[in-house]
Design an enzyme around this catalytic site. Structure first.
Site, mmCIF file in Angstrom:
data_model
loop_
_atom_site.group_PDB
_atom_site.id
_atom_site.type_symbol
_atom_site.label_atom_id
_atom_site.label_comp_id
_atom_site.label_asym_id
_atom_site.label_seq_id
_atom_site.Cartn_x
_atom_site.Cartn_y
_atom_site.Cartn_z
ATOM 1 N N GLU A 198 140.565 84.390 -56.831
ATOM 2 C CA GLU A 198 141.971 84.032 -57.043
ATOM 3 C C GLU A 198 142.809 85.213 -57.511
ATOM 4 O OE1 GLU A 198 144.223 80.532 -59.551
ATOM 5 O OE2 GLU A 198 142.373 80.084 -58.449
ATOM 6 N N TYR A 226 136.161 77.905 -68.379
ATOM 7 C CA TYR A 226 137.427 77.628 -67.687
ATOM 8 C C TYR A 226 138.326 76.764 -68.573
ATOM 9 C CZ TYR A 226 140.579 76.507 -63.828
ATOM 10 O OH TYR A 226 141.676 76.377 -63.024
#
Length: 838
Positions: free
Chosen positions: A7, A370
């Site tokens: 990403e 995360y």
């Protein structure tokens, strides 16, 4: 070659480091995009990082209509995009009226001969905007170019973006670009929750398919938020424009969130306080003081309070009637999910938006898992003991870790929300406080201590209540003591200090003093803290774990909210009050919560993206009809607040409001008087058009004009009077050298650094400017000094500018060949040097 698509660049770098057989991938570039090459399992691999979304949704410029074809748009590549515009909206040709000679007039914008312009901000175009097709346009052309170059050579592609709706959409968009150049390449998906070697190895050893339903859910949110945001923002801005500079932002989630804050403020304003009285004093036993209060607590009648106080006024002694001790258990907390982390961090002074930025940084550094999760139950696959043992390297945690590991099997608390995408937020590696900035360490420390607290036992608090008779009136004293620390040994957040009472027994005498009767009033409902607002948004189904913090940030940016605890601005309240009156559905959480449920159903494959987007369009269209019908009414309803929002101070000439406006001619900002045309006072706005500005309460003591606080991009804020001729803004002219063009022509010209009294801008200009046209730009802030030196590359003067980081020596010629050489082809700003040729 195996191509890994991450990403962000940092993510690609981490993945390459963790997967590489050597642990040291080779840094390379494809065009201007960094990539990381390495070997794994005997194969060549390359990891490339995107920059978040590489495609951005947008509307076409125009909608067209043709008989037999209906409504359509044409994208930049010439592709026709169908538009499902309802038959109830008018079709071309549109009536433009008649000229004096009776011939038809050409319709004015937004109307076109065969359609309608939806890019321009015009109220009549809004019903069409709601139904306009959405196209995906390149947002990162350089990265897309590099991605396609790599994809052509790839034998296999692994999507390794974050595993959530947004990450899946980013991966899906990247895959669409890959398929353009390599349509048959095998593609798999790596899912991970932390940047640790074990986690990344497991993800790449157990590759799965890309979840297109999840990506479609992310894209449906993207489209819906674009459609709602564009239509509502344009409507509110145009409903009361008047040249004021601020766009009045609105959105599907943003508006009901603002409505929550306004609703609370209205409750506070409507609150009628009630009077009550309390009787309190100090007690003392064996030299230890403690507070005593009348057992009745609040007296709601003044005469009752006066009667009780009269009995104890001047009392010096009381007698202990009873002593009661009771223990209560405080259970350890549940694991952190995003909302509970934001709430806990907000209580420690970290705003939700900043918390998420710090959490993302800690995640990328491999220090926490995360951070965008709903889950509050650790998965069975997470080795709790090993994770705790790793934290032993942080000295402050070591004693508690030893206690946890020596107490038998390690078990954790469980929260109420259990999902299977990501584990709750936990530390993935020990951190060094000396290597983190203070705010990042504060957040890491919170996460680490919370994790350890979830592995520990309950705390036991012993409460003591003492009943004391003072002149026949019952008084109470109470105290709490932490008897068994339990999880509180590592997690002190929110813990009250011990309030220990001296040892007392029934019949003991207690010294009493300072007994007083205080008149008080009940308080209105408390305003939301940012952390509490995040929790309320979650409870009402507003936004997602990934978007709530940014929504609150946006409300602050557009000046709808201020302060913490959060309160609405005058404009924020006016916007909600007007929408409540003319389109109340927009402000209700139920509306956006329903759409959130629809998007969840898309992620589960229970409905399609197109169906959900079309449903949202229909819902918005009905609201827009009501709003457009009352455009003038709504404009009047917010008129005063719009002026207040744009106000920067009082005019020193006529006393009326000075407001920030946009020039219709130049599109630039300026400050003008509301008394125009009778009063012609105007001022330039300091800094650049993109700089954030905030008016200061006190006017300039020298000239009476307003003063502003300016936040330049990536620089420290500064304060400045808006009047360029104010003594506080004047700078003496400085001769910085001689003009090389005049010297070539056989004449003398001085180059003078000057600050314009009209615009407040600084520049260097030759004294013979009318003849030679030589002028150079200058940095707009910082004390300027001549060095007496000239640039060896171009002959222009070299000056020294004082900055926050110290002195800065520069050649003032922005087209200097030396700067081109130093930049080595990097983009640079163009010079404003003008030279007249004879």
């Amino acid at each position: 070659m195996v191509l890994v698509i991450a990403e962000k660049n940092d993510a690609a770098k981490q993945i390459a480091r963790l997967l590489s057989e050597s642990g040291k991938p080779e840094n390379d570039k494809v065009y201007d995009t960094p990539v990381y090459r390495f070997r794994r399992g005997g194969d060549d691999w390359v990891a490339v990082g995107l920059r978040g979304h590489i495609l951005a949704p947008d509307f076409p410029r125009e909608l067209h209509y043709a008989d037999g074809e209906g409504w359509f748009a044409v994208d930049e590549d010439g592709e026709v995009l169908a538009a499902d515009v309802p038959d109830t909206l008018p079709r071309p040709p549109f009536d433009g009226g008649l000229k004096k000679d009776g011939t038809p007039k050409k319709p004015r914008k937004p109307y076109l001969p065969d359609g309608i312009d939806i890019k321009g901000w015009k109220v009549p175009s809004l019903p069409y905007l709601v139904w306009a097709p959405v196209e995906k346009k390149p947002a990162e052309k350089g990265i897309i170019r590099a991605l396609k170059n790599l994809a052509k050579k790839a034998d296999e592609v692994v999507i390794a973006t974050d595993f959530d709706r947004e990450g899946e959409l980013i991966g899906s968009d990247a895959l669409s670009q890959v398929r353009m150049v390599n349509p048959d390449v095998p593609v798999t998906r790596a899912r991970y929750s932390a940047y640790t070697k074990a986690e990344i190895d497991h993800a790449f050893d157990n590759l799965v398919e890309l979840d297109q339903d999840l990506a479609d859910a992310g894209e449906s949110r993207q489209y819906i938020d674009l459609i709602w945001g564009a239509a509502l923002t344009r409507y509110l801005t145009m409903a009361r424009y008047g040249g004021f500079g601020n766009v009045r932002s609105a959105g599907r989630v943003q508006t009901p969130t603002l409505a929550l804050v306004v609703e609370r403020e209205r409750e506070r304003q409507a609150f009628v306080p009630e009077d009550y009285w309390v009787i309190q004093g100090m007690g003392e036993k064996d030299g230890e003081e403690f507070r005593i209060s009348h057992a009745k607590g609040r007296f709601w009648k003044a005469e009752e309070a006066e009667e009780a106080f009269a009995a104890v006024k001047g009392a010096t002694e009381g007698t202990v009637c009873a002593v009661t001790r009771k223990s209560r258990t405080s259970k350890p907390p549940a694991p952190f999910n995003t909302t509970s982390l934001q709430a806990a961090a907000a209580a420690e002074g970290l705003a939700p938006g900043r918390t998420m930025r710090l959490a993302e940084s800690l995640y990328m550094d491999g220090l926490i898992s995360y951070p965008r999760v709903d889950n509050t139950v650790y998965p069975s696959s997470l080795d709790l003991a090993a994770t705790a043992k790793a934290l032993r390297k942080v000295p402050a945690y070591a004693p508690v870790v030893d206690q946890i590991l020596s107490g038998g099997p390690v078990k954790a608390t469980r929260g109420k929300q259990e999902t299977t995408d990501h584990p709750p937020i936990y530390p993935t590696a020990p951190a060094d406080p000396d290597k983190l900035e203070p705010a990042a360490w504060k957040l890491y420390n919170l996460v680490a201590r919370r994790f350890l607290a979830t592995l520990m036992g309950p705390a036991v608090i012993e409460g003591t209540k003492v009943e004391i008779d003072v002149a026949g009136q019952p008084f109470l004293a109470s105290g709490d003591v932490l008897k068994t620390k339990g999880y509180r040994a590592i997690y002190p957040y929110g813990l009250k200090k011990d309030e220990q009472l001296p040892a007392m027994a029934e019949g003991d005498a207690v010294a009493v003093r300072d007994v007083a009767c205080e008149a008080k009033q009940t308080e209105p409902p408390a305003r939301y803290s940012q952390g509490r607002l995040i929790q309320e948004m979650e409870r009402r189904g507003l936004g997602t774990k990934s978007t709530r913090a940014s929504i609150i940030d946006r409300l602050f940016q557009v000046k709808y909210l201020k302060n913490n605890p959060v309160e609405p601005s005058q404009l924020g309240m006016a916007i909600i009050d007007a929408l409540d009156r003319f389109a109340p559905t927009i402000t209700t959480p139920e509306m956006t919560s329903t759409l959130e449920d629809d998007m969840t159903r898309v992620s589960e494959g229970a409905t399609s993206e197109a169906a959900v987007v079309d449903r949202s369009r229909a819902l918005l269209a009905g609201m827009m009809d009501d709003l457009i019908e009352h455009t003038d009414d709504l404009g009047e309803a917010i008129a005063d607040a719009v002026t207040a929002d744009a106000r920067v101070g009082a005019c020193p000439k006529c006393g009326k409001d000075l407001v920030l406006k946009n020039s219709a001619k130049t599109r630039s900002r300026f400050i003008g008087c509301m008394g125009w045309p009778d009063c012609d006072v105007t001022y330039p706005v300091p800094g650049r058009n993109t700089d954030k500005i905030e008016p200061l309460e006190e006017p300039c003591p020298e000239c009476g004009a307003p003063r502003l606080k300016v936040w330049p991009f990536r620089s420290k804020p500064y304060e400045q009077c808006v009047n360029p001729v104010c003594p506080t803004n004047r700078e003496p002219d400085v001769v910085v050298g001689t003009c090389p063009v005049c010297a070539e022509a056989g004449r003398h010209g001085d180059l003078v650094a000057h600050k314009s009294e009209k615009t407040g801008k600084r520049f260097i200009r030759c004294t013979n400017y009318d003849e030679c046209g030589v002028s150079y730009p200058l940095p707009q802030r910082g004390k300027l000094s001549a060095t007496g030196e000239t640039c060896p590359h171009c002959g222009a003067p070299v000056v020294e500018v004082e900055t926050d980081r110290g002195p800065w020596r520069i050649c003032v010629n922005m087209d200097c060949p030396g700067k081109e050489k130093k930049a080595k082809g990097a983009p640079r700003g163009r010079a404003r040097t003008a030279r007249k040729r004879s």
